[in-house]
Design a protein around this motif. Structure first.
Motif, PDB file in Angstrom:
ATOM      1  N   LEU A 232       0.984  -1.117  -0.567  1.00  0.00           N
ATOM      2  CA  LEU A 232       0.062   0.193  -0.051  1.00  0.00           C
ATOM      3  C   LEU A 232       0.598   1.373  -0.341  1.00  0.00           C
ATOM      4  O   LEU A 232       2.463   1.175   0.878  1.00  0.00           O
ATOM      5  CB  LEU A 232      -1.251   0.306   0.999  1.00  0.00           C
ATOM      6  N   LEU A 233       0.858   2.013  -0.901  1.00  0.00           N
ATOM      7  CA  LEU A 233       1.631   3.182  -1.242  1.00  0.00           C
ATOM      8  C   LEU A 233       0.891   4.577  -0.696  1.00  0.00           C
ATOM      9  O   LEU A 233      -0.239   4.819  -1.464  1.00  0.00           O
ATOM     10  CB  LEU A 233       2.096   3.776  -3.053  1.00  0.00           C
ATOM     11  N   CYS A 234       1.109   4.945   0.824  1.00  0.00           N
ATOM     12  CA  CYS A 234      -0.103   6.193   1.403  1.00  0.00           C
ATOM     13  C   CYS A 234       0.971   7.451   1.474  1.00  0.00           C
ATOM     14  O   CYS A 234       0.283   7.977   2.634  1.00  0.00           O
ATOM     15  CB  CYS A 234      -0.711   5.502   2.122  1.00  0.00           C
ATOM     16  N   GLY A 235       2.109   7.626   0.522  1.00  0.00           N
ATOM     17  CA  GLY A 235       2.380   8.665   1.121  1.00  0.00           C
ATOM     18  C   GLY A 235       2.229   9.860   0.676  1.00  0.00           C
ATOM     19  O   GLY A 235       2.591  11.018   0.723  1.00  0.00           O
ATOM     20  N   HIS A 349      -7.826  10.631  -6.018  1.00  0.00           N
ATOM     21  CA  HIS A 349      -7.049   9.808  -6.534  1.00  0.00           C
ATOM     22  C   HIS A 349      -6.604   7.713  -5.974  1.00  0.00           C
ATOM     23  O   HIS A 349      -4.854   7.868  -5.115  1.00  0.00           O
ATOM     24  CB  HIS A 349      -5.525   9.875  -7.499  1.00  0.00           C
ATOM     25  N   PHE A 350      -7.612   7.249  -6.206  1.00  0.00           N
ATOM     26  CA  PHE A 350      -7.300   5.790  -5.665  1.00  0.00           C
ATOM     27  C   PHE A 350      -6.951   4.964  -6.549  1.00  0.00           C
ATOM     28  O   PHE A 350      -7.246   5.378  -8.096  1.00  0.00           O
ATOM     29  CB  PHE A 350      -8.552   5.633  -5.189  1.00  0.00           C
ATOM     30  N   GLY A 351      -6.049   3.903  -6.299  1.00  0.00           N
ATOM     31  CA  GLY A 351      -6.346   2.687  -7.480  1.00  0.00           C
ATOM     32  C   GLY A 351      -5.025   1.522  -7.305  1.00  0.00           C
ATOM     33  O   GLY A 351      -4.457   1.520  -6.353  1.00  0.00           O
ATOM     34  N   ALA A 360      -3.531   5.538  -2.860  1.00  0.00           N
ATOM     35  CA  ALA A 360      -4.562   6.432  -2.210  1.00  0.00           C
ATOM     36  C   ALA A 360      -3.694   7.663  -2.407  1.00  0.00           C
ATOM     37  O   ALA A 360      -2.839   7.961  -1.117  1.00  0.00           O
ATOM     38  CB  ALA A 360      -5.673   6.448  -0.755  1.00  0.00           C
ATOM     39  N   GLN A 361      -4.130   8.884  -2.801  1.00  0.00           N
ATOM     40  CA  GLN A 361      -3.021  10.013  -3.139  1.00  0.00           C
ATOM     41  C   GLN A 361      -4.335  11.333  -3.059  1.00  0.00           C
ATOM     42  O   GLN A 361      -4.728  11.251  -4.121  1.00  0.00           O
ATOM     43  CB  GLN A 361      -1.828  10.091  -3.498  1.00  0.00           C
ATOM     44  N   PHE A 389     -13.789  -0.260  -3.373  1.00  0.00           N
ATOM     45  CA  PHE A 389     -12.510   0.686  -3.370  1.00  0.00           C
ATOM     46  C   PHE A 389     -12.346   1.506  -4.724  1.00  0.00           C
ATOM     47  O   PHE A 389     -11.794   2.076  -4.824  1.00  0.00           O
ATOM     48  CB  PHE A 389     -10.953   0.042  -3.523  1.00  0.00           C
ATOM     49  N   ASP A 390     -12.573  -0.324  -5.848  1.00  0.00           N
ATOM     50  CA  ASP A 390     -12.656   0.084  -7.011  1.00  0.00           C
ATOM     51  C   ASP A 390     -13.454   1.237  -7.481  1.00  0.00           C
ATOM     52  O   ASP A 390     -13.128   1.322  -9.049  1.00  0.00           O
ATOM     53  CB  ASP A 390     -12.698  -1.231  -7.913  1.00  0.00           C
TER      54      ASP A 390
END
Length: 424
Positions: A232-235, A349-351, A360-361, A389-390
């Motif tokens: 998960l990229l949550c930065g 912008h999620f994906g 998620a950003q 989520f999608d």
């Protein structure tokens, strides 16, 4: 190594736990990059389900926007619902709206369940600076009531606003009793503590320097690697080069807050009698609220250059005194800033980068509640329920023009137009 920003929030944090840096290789079910609200929420949800979770952060838990923001928890999205509906259609637009309202409920439930002491207070006002704002707010309120059944809204006249705030700056506003505000750093730390108690491992001062995608993603750090089944990229605005394909979709924008010295309860409540949060609806907006120890926290200004504005505290003080001239002579105890990640259309912008790398950003300054929901939706997707989520992948997003070097001046030109519009 940087600790938290020198802010009122850091000075009033209840407890800042120290987590170790990673100095080994690790294998987990889920690796999360970024220990803000999104990452902590995902870690809590996944750990409660029995997943082995590692959370990495370049600095401290809550170091970024999650621990520096205005703390305003507001319905909807930064792009506003009518724009979102144009982007995705009526059906998906309604589903996304419902998720944003659920995010407010979830946030309150987590605060209660995990006994998070974060100064939760109810009420928020969108304030009108000029006559056209009143027309926009009234149209907005009517649409939300009629199309979405959102009935916690009240249009306030100038006299009603003056009944709650000692200022002549506003012509009226749209009050929402279901929104509110919190101490964002204490909220984030509370989520992290709950996640750690559920079994998630946190590693601070551990930047992700490179990621390898594949069936088993690998996250490289200065002193170890983490292998996982899901990444998960949550930065958000602080990913710093590890995922260029998604980083091109957001722009880090600086925003700033100043906190007065304590005013005392009586004087503070003379400013905002009902303790609501307030934001005007200019594109470059002012936002403010009272703290639990009776300071005024006043936010605004933006920077697209990566540099803090010159004489920041003085310029913030001028904006503060424009709204509340009676605070002339009151000292500003803290002034700080940080980056938020905005998208071109201001929609989140999620994906996925592939089947097992999620991101998620781009909350665009509207993330206190929605970031927590983003983490939960990513956890749901990993657990096998990815439908909600999608939904967010239906929102079209474009790269900022000009790449990393030229996107800043391009955005400055665009923002100049919006600032001129604010003056009209």
């Amino acid at each position: 190594m940087q600790s938290h920003a020198d802010s009122y929030y850091a000075a009033s944090a209840h407890s800042v736990l120290d987590h170790p840096a990673l100095h080994d290789n690790l294998e987990v079910d889920v690796c999360i990059v970024g220990a803000g609200i999104t990452g902590c929420s995902a870690a809590l949800n996944l750990a409660e389900r029995g997943y082995k979770v590692a959370v990495l952060d370049s600095h401290k838990v809550g170091w970024g926007a999650s621990g520096r923001s205005g703390g305003q928890m507001i319905f909807g999205y930064a792009c506003e619902q009518h724009t979102l509906k144009k982007l995705v259609g009526d059906t998906v637009g309604r589903q996304l709206w419902d998720i944003s309202i659920e995010a407010l409920t979830q946030m309150r439930q987590r605060i209660d369940k995990h006994n998070i002491h974060c100064d939760l207070a109810n009420g928020h006002l969108h304030a009108a600076v000029k006559p056209r704002h009143m027309k926009e707010l009234e149209s907005w309120a009517n649409s939300l009531r009629q199309d979405y059944g959102y009935d916690s809204l009240e249009m306030w006249s100038k006299e009603q606003v003056r009944g709650q705030m000692s200022t002549e700056a506003y012509l009226g506003g749209l009050y929402d009793s279901a929104s509110g505000h919190v101490h964002p750093l204490n909220y984030t730390l509370g989520l992290a503590q709950a996640a750690a108690e559920a079994g998630a491992q946190f590693f601070e001062y551990t930047p992700a320097t490179r990621i390898e995608q594949g069936e088993h993603p690998v996250v490289h750090t200065p002193h170890g690697v983490v292998r996982c089944r899901h990444l998960l990229l949550c930065g958000n605005a602080y990913l710093e080069g590890i995922a260029p394909d998604i980083e091109r979709k957001i722009m880090p924008v600086g925003t700033y807050i100043t906190a007065t010295e304590p005013l005392g309860e009586e004087r503070a409540r003379q400013l905002i009698a009902n303790n609501m949060a307030v934001a005007d609806i200019n594109f470059v907006l002012d936002y403010f609220r009272l703290s639990a120890d009776h300071r005024l926290l006043f936010g605004g200004r933006v920077s697209y250059s990566g540099l803090d504005p010159v004489n920041l505290a003085d310029s913030m003080g001028k904006r503060l005194r424009h709204v509340f001239p009676q605070l002339k002579g009151v000292k500003q105890a803290y002034t700080w800033g940080g980056y938020v990640g905005i998208t071109m259309n201001r929609a989140p912008h999620f994906g996925r980068l592939n089947g097992n790398v999620y991101f998620a950003q781009g909350f665009s300054g509207h993330g206190i509640a929605l970031t927590g929901m983003a983490g939960s939706l990513m956890a749901d997707a990993i657990a096998g329920s990815a439908e909600r989520f999608d939904l967010f992948s239906r929102i079209p997003h474009h790269d900022f023009p000009g790449g990393r070097l030229l996107r800043t001046p391009a955005l400055v030109l665009a923002m100049t137009w919006y600032r001129l519009r604010d003056l009209l």
